[in-house]
Design a protein around this motif. Structure first.
Motif, PDB file in Angstrom:
ATOM      1  N   ARG A  50      23.334 -10.314 -13.844  1.00 23.28           N
ATOM      2  CA  ARG A  50      22.810 -10.435 -15.197  1.00 23.28           C
ATOM      3  C   ARG A  50      23.219  -9.206 -15.996  1.00 23.28           C
ATOM      4  NH1 ARG A  50      18.269 -10.122 -11.592  1.00 23.28           N
ATOM      5  NH2 ARG A  50      17.327  -8.041 -11.569  1.00 23.28           N
ATOM      6  N   PRO A  51      23.203  -9.309 -17.310  1.00 21.68           N
ATOM      7  CA  PRO A  51      23.561  -8.132 -18.119  1.00 21.68           C
ATOM      8  C   PRO A  51      22.687  -6.935 -17.754  1.00 21.68           C
ATOM      9  CG  PRO A  51      23.440 -10.089 -19.492  1.00 21.68           C
ATOM     10  CD  PRO A  51      22.918 -10.487 -18.145  1.00 21.68           C
ATOM     11  N   VAL A  52      23.316  -5.815 -17.550  1.00 26.68           N
ATOM     12  CA  VAL A  52      22.616  -4.630 -17.064  1.00 26.68           C
ATOM     13  C   VAL A  52      21.963  -3.883 -18.221  1.00 26.68           C
ATOM     14  CG1 VAL A  52      22.868  -2.419 -15.885  1.00 26.68           C
ATOM     15  CG2 VAL A  52      24.184  -4.404 -15.122  1.00 26.68           C
ATOM     16  N   LYS A  53      20.653  -3.699 -18.102  1.00 27.61           N
ATOM     17  CA  LYS A  53      19.895  -2.911 -19.067  1.00 27.61           C
ATOM     18  C   LYS A  53      19.317  -1.645 -18.429  1.00 27.61           C
ATOM     19  CE  LYS A  53      18.480  -7.056 -21.652  1.00 27.61           C
ATOM     20  NZ  LYS A  53      17.321  -7.865 -22.106  1.00 27.61           N
ATOM     21  N   LYS A  54      19.030  -1.743 -17.107  1.00 24.55           N
ATOM     22  CA  LYS A  54      18.435  -0.606 -16.407  1.00 24.55           C
ATOM     23  C   LYS A  54      19.020  -0.502 -15.008  1.00 24.55           C
ATOM     24  CE  LYS A  54      13.919   1.537 -15.485  1.00 24.55           C
ATOM     25  NZ  LYS A  54      12.455   1.403 -15.622  1.00 24.55           N
ATOM     26  N   VAL A  55      19.326   0.724 -14.589  1.00 20.99           N
ATOM     27  CA  VAL A  55      19.963   0.977 -13.300  1.00 20.99           C
ATOM     28  C   VAL A  55      19.056   1.864 -12.456  1.00 20.99           C
ATOM     29  CG1 VAL A  55      21.996   1.916 -12.134  1.00 20.99           C
ATOM     30  CG2 VAL A  55      22.241   0.833 -14.378  1.00 20.99           C
ATOM     31  N   ALA A  56      18.926   1.517 -11.185  1.00 22.26           N
ATOM     32  CA  ALA A  56      18.177   2.354 -10.241  1.00 22.26           C
ATOM     33  C   ALA A  56      19.163   3.194  -9.440  1.00 22.26           C
ATOM     34  CB  ALA A  56      17.338   1.492  -9.307  1.00 22.26           C
ATOM     35  N   SER A 137      11.889  -5.072  -4.366  1.00 22.08           N
ATOM     36  CA  SER A 137      10.835  -5.459  -5.308  1.00 22.08           C
ATOM     37  C   SER A 137      11.247  -5.178  -6.748  1.00 22.08           C
ATOM     38  CB  SER A 137       9.532  -4.734  -4.972  1.00 22.08           C
ATOM     39  OG  SER A 137       9.697  -3.326  -5.085  1.00 22.08           O
ATOM     40  N   LEU A 138      11.933  -4.058  -6.979  1.00 22.06           N
ATOM     41  CA  LEU A 138      12.367  -3.726  -8.334  1.00 22.06           C
ATOM     42  C   LEU A 138      13.425  -4.697  -8.839  1.00 22.06           C
ATOM     43  CD1 LEU A 138      12.645   0.176  -8.125  1.00 22.06           C
ATOM     44  CD2 LEU A 138      10.945  -1.127  -9.398  1.00 22.06           C
ATOM     45  N   PHE A 139      14.342  -5.095  -7.963  1.00 24.87           N
ATOM     46  CA  PHE A 139      15.446  -5.960  -8.403  1.00 24.87           C
ATOM     47  C   PHE A 139      14.979  -7.401  -8.597  1.00 24.87           C
ATOM     48  CE2 PHE A 139      19.274  -8.530  -7.870  1.00 24.87           C
ATOM     49  CZ  PHE A 139      20.169  -7.853  -8.685  1.00 24.87           C
ATOM     50  N   VAL A 140      14.197  -7.902  -7.660  1.00 27.97           N
ATOM     51  CA  VAL A 140      13.747  -9.302  -7.755  1.00 27.97           C
ATOM     52  C   VAL A 140      12.812  -9.495  -8.942  1.00 27.97           C
ATOM     53  CG1 VAL A 140      12.421 -11.105  -6.577  1.00 27.97           C
ATOM     54  CG2 VAL A 140      14.088  -9.762  -5.307  1.00 27.97           C
ATOM     55  N   SER A 141      11.988  -8.486  -9.254  1.00 23.28           N
ATOM     56  CA  SER A 141      11.084  -8.581 -10.405  1.00 23.28           C
ATOM     57  C   SER A 141      11.809  -8.343 -11.727  1.00 23.28           C
ATOM     58  CB  SER A 141       9.950  -7.564 -10.260  1.00 23.28           C
ATOM     59  OG  SER A 141      10.457  -6.239 -10.273  1.00 23.28           O
ATOM     60  N   GLU A 142      13.121  -8.084 -11.647  1.00 26.83           N
ATOM     61  CA  GLU A 142      13.980  -7.862 -12.816  1.00 26.83           C
ATOM     62  C   GLU A 142      13.593  -6.616 -13.617  1.00 26.83           C
ATOM     63  OE1 GLU A 142      14.621 -11.294 -15.206  1.00 26.83           O
ATOM     64  OE2 GLU A 142      15.111 -12.594 -13.514  1.00 26.83           O
ATOM     65  N   GLU A 143      12.913  -5.678 -12.947  1.00 29.74           N
ATOM     66  CA  GLU A 143      12.662  -4.387 -13.589  1.00 29.74           C
ATOM     67  C   GLU A 143      13.961  -3.587 -13.702  1.00 29.74           C
ATOM     68  OE1 GLU A 143       9.272  -2.121 -12.232  1.00 29.74           O
ATOM     69  OE2 GLU A 143       8.428  -3.907 -11.262  1.00 29.74           O
ATOM     70  N   ILE A 144      14.862  -3.817 -12.757  1.00 28.68           N
ATOM     71  CA  ILE A 144      16.185  -3.197 -12.804  1.00 28.68           C
ATOM     72  C   ILE A 144      17.235  -4.290 -12.601  1.00 28.68           C
ATOM     73  CG2 ILE A 144      15.434  -0.928 -11.984  1.00 28.68           C
ATOM     74  CD1 ILE A 144      16.386  -1.742  -9.209  1.00 28.68           C
ATOM     75  N   ASP A 145      18.457  -4.007 -13.060  1.00 24.85           N
ATOM     76  CA  ASP A 145      19.528  -4.996 -12.973  1.00 24.85           C
ATOM     77  C   ASP A 145      20.665  -4.547 -12.069  1.00 24.85           C
ATOM     78  OD1 ASP A 145      18.303  -6.672 -15.102  1.00 24.85           O
ATOM     79  OD2 ASP A 145      18.787  -4.939 -16.354  1.00 24.85           O
ATOM     80  N   LYS A 146      20.634  -3.318 -11.634  1.00 26.11           N
ATOM     81  CA  LYS A 146      21.699  -2.798 -10.765  1.00 26.11           C
ATOM     82  C   LYS A 146      21.147  -1.656  -9.938  1.00 26.11           C
ATOM     83  CE  LYS A 146      26.619  -1.502 -10.977  1.00 26.11           C
ATOM     84  NZ  LYS A 146      26.676  -0.301 -10.143  1.00 26.11           N
ATOM     85  N   VAL A 147      21.611  -1.548  -8.692  1.00 20.58           N
ATOM     86  CA  VAL A 147      21.173  -0.479  -7.790  1.00 20.58           C
ATOM     87  C   VAL A 147      22.405   0.261  -7.280  1.00 20.58           C
ATOM     88  CG1 VAL A 147      19.921   0.105  -5.680  1.00 20.58           C
ATOM     89  CG2 VAL A 147      19.183  -1.838  -7.064  1.00 20.58           C
ATOM     90  N   GLU A 148      22.347   1.577  -7.358  1.00 23.48           N
ATOM     91  CA  GLU A 148      23.440   2.409  -6.863  1.00 23.48           C
ATOM     92  C   GLU A 148      22.901   3.456  -5.897  1.00 23.48           C
ATOM     93  OE1 GLU A 148      26.373   2.242 -10.797  1.00 23.48           O
ATOM     94  OE2 GLU A 148      25.250   4.081 -10.342  1.00 23.48           O
ATOM     95  N   LEU A 149      23.594   3.617  -4.780  1.00 20.34           N
ATOM     96  CA  LEU A 149      23.278   4.676  -3.826  1.00 20.34           C
ATOM     97  C   LEU A 149      24.143   5.896  -4.146  1.00 20.34           C
ATOM     98  CD1 LEU A 149      23.223   2.738  -0.419  1.00 20.34           C
ATOM     99  CD2 LEU A 149      21.247   3.671  -1.604  1.00 20.34           C
ATOM    100  N   ILE A 150      23.535   7.054  -4.205  1.00 15.83           N
ATOM    101  CA  ILE A 150      24.276   8.302  -4.391  1.00 15.83           C
ATOM    102  C   ILE A 150      23.966   9.188  -3.190  1.00 15.83           C
ATOM    103  CG2 ILE A 150      24.691  10.289  -5.879  1.00 15.83           C
ATOM    104  CD1 ILE A 150      23.775   8.675  -8.240  1.00 15.83           C
ATOM    105  N   TYR A 151      24.984   9.421  -2.383  1.00 17.09           N
ATOM    106  CA  TYR A 151      24.797  10.182  -1.155  1.00 17.09           C
ATOM    107  C   TYR A 151      26.096  10.893  -0.807  1.00 17.09           C
ATOM    108  CZ  TYR A 151      27.336   6.332   1.068  1.00 17.09           C
ATOM    109  OH  TYR A 151      28.298   5.403   1.411  1.00 17.09           O
ATOM    110  N   THR A 152      26.094  11.651   0.272  1.00 18.57           N
ATOM    111  CA  THR A 152      27.277  12.395   0.700  1.00 18.57           C
ATOM    112  C   THR A 152      27.941  11.661   1.849  1.00 18.57           C
ATOM    113  OG1 THR A 152      26.170  14.455   0.083  1.00 18.57           O
ATOM    114  CG2 THR A 152      28.147  14.632   1.435  1.00 18.57           C
ATOM    115  N   LYS A 153      29.175  11.241   1.643  1.00 17.08           N
ATOM    116  CA  LYS A 153      29.916  10.522   2.682  1.00 17.08           C
ATOM    117  C   LYS A 153      30.506  11.513   3.670  1.00 17.08           C
ATOM    118  CE  LYS A 153      32.182   6.759   2.305  1.00 17.08           C
ATOM    119  NZ  LYS A 153      31.642   6.181   3.556  1.00 17.08           N
ATOM    120  N   PHE A 154      30.314  11.231   4.951  1.00  9.20           N
ATOM    121  CA  PHE A 154      30.845  12.075   6.009  1.00  9.20           C
ATOM    122  C   PHE A 154      32.304  11.695   6.263  1.00  9.20           C
ATOM    123  CE2 PHE A 154      31.738  12.850  10.513  1.00  9.20           C
ATOM    124  CZ  PHE A 154      31.408  14.186  10.614  1.00  9.20           C
ATOM    125  N   VAL A 155      33.214  12.641   6.040  1.00  9.46           N
ATOM    126  CA  VAL A 155      34.641  12.418   6.290  1.00  9.46           C
ATOM    127  C   VAL A 155      35.068  13.107   7.575  1.00  9.46           C
ATOM    128  CG1 VAL A 155      36.977  12.725   5.378  1.00  9.46           C
ATOM    129  CG2 VAL A 155      35.090  12.207   3.824  1.00  9.46           C
TER     130      VAL A 155
END
Length: 302
Positions: A50-56, A137-155
């Motif tokens: 769906r069109p993104v208005k809020k991102v977690a 719960s946040l995504f299904v309730s449409e409180e957010i439209d996109k979820v992104e993980l920000i972490y450190t990738k082990f190379v």
């Protein structure tokens, strides 16, 4: 501390390497089933685009310091992503995981934080499920439209990179757009494939996966409806992807601490050497001065 980190990082590295094939193959299977659902015009909540208005933003940091710039690199990545979203006119919320991130965002009331979550000693599926339940719960309730993980990738033991990973929705196109149809994915978004090229680890975006993916033939018939299979696999997908991010972050933290303590030891040895040289020079100068005074006194007596 260097020896302790070195002893722990081996176990963490094995967990990262052993978990990657399962997580990546599961994503490919879900893509294939999701394509089948789209052909049959069936909607699944966690794949709804769906069109993104809020991102977690799920920001994963460490619990301890003395690991160089590990935590600062992740927090800087989060701050930069928040600025990007603000410039696009989008709202955001942060789910902070880890004591360092919790303390950092706790001191900044201007940052919108949905929840603070602690870290376990060693990442496990129970810890990942707590985060997955909150995201679900946040995504299904449409409180957010996109979820992104920000972490450190082990190379490797000497290299790790903070990355942004698109978690939801599970899009066949691999892109999320705002209400104007403009893609809002980060330019360095890791979507979903870690591979090798010329002997070096590298990340391929979604289009590369789609070109080589042929898990299910279009002629296959599912014993259950594809939507039921997808509903059953999506919780496993969330848990596995979050657990993978936690494992990658933990291994990166230990490697960073091992290198930081190694550098600290080398610096201390060098400092000790320089101080010993300075001390010996001063001591020698004092002794030489005393000898000259004695000689001068003896000459005076003659």
């Amino acid at each position: 501390m260097k020896l302790v980190a070195a002893a722990k990082v081996r176990r963490a590295q094995e967990a990262v390497i052993n978990g990657r094939p399962f997580a990546e193959t599961l994503v490919e299977v879900l893509y294939s089933i999701n394509e089948q659902c789209q052909l049959e015009d069936v909607e699944v909540p966690l794949t709804a685009i769906r069109p993104v208005k809020k991102v977690a933003l799920v920001a994963i940091t460490g619990d301890r310091g003395l690991c160089g710039g590990f935590n600062n690199a992740v927090l800087k990545k989060v701050e930069n992503r928040i600025e990007e979203l603000k410039n696009l006119g989008l709202d955001y919320t942060v789910i902070s995981v880890g004591k360092k991130g919790n303390a950092y965002f706790g001191r900044r009331p201007s940052v919108n934080v949905d929840r603070f979550i602690g870290r376990e000693y060693f990442p496990n599926s129970k810890e990942a499920q707590v985060i997955a339940d909150d995201v679900f719960s946040l995504f299904v309730s449409e409180e957010i439209d996109k979820v992104e993980l920000i972490y450190t990738k082990f190379v490797s033991l000497i290299k790790s990179d903070p990355v942004i990973h698109s978690l939801l929705p599970l899009s066949a196109k691999g892109e999320a757009c705002d209400v104007k149809g403009i893609s809002i994915d980060a330019s360095e978004d890791e979507f979903f494939r870690l591979t090798t090229r010329e002997g070096k680890l590298t990340v391929e975006r979604d289009h590369a996966i789609r070109l080589r993916r042929s898990i299910f033939s279009p002629n296959y018939q599912f014993e259950q409806h594809p939507a039921q299979i997808l509903d059953a696999l999506m919780p496993l997908y969330l848990n596995s992807q979050i657990l993978r991010a936690l494992q990658e972050s933990y291994a990166s933290e230990l490697a960073a601490r091992m290198n930081a303590m190694s550098n600290a030891t080398d610096n201390a040895v060098e400092l000790k050497k320089n101080l010993s040289i300075a001390y010996n020079r001063e001591r020698q100068a004092k002794i030489t001065g005393e000898i000259l005074e004695i000689i001068a006194g003896a000459e005076a007596l003659k």
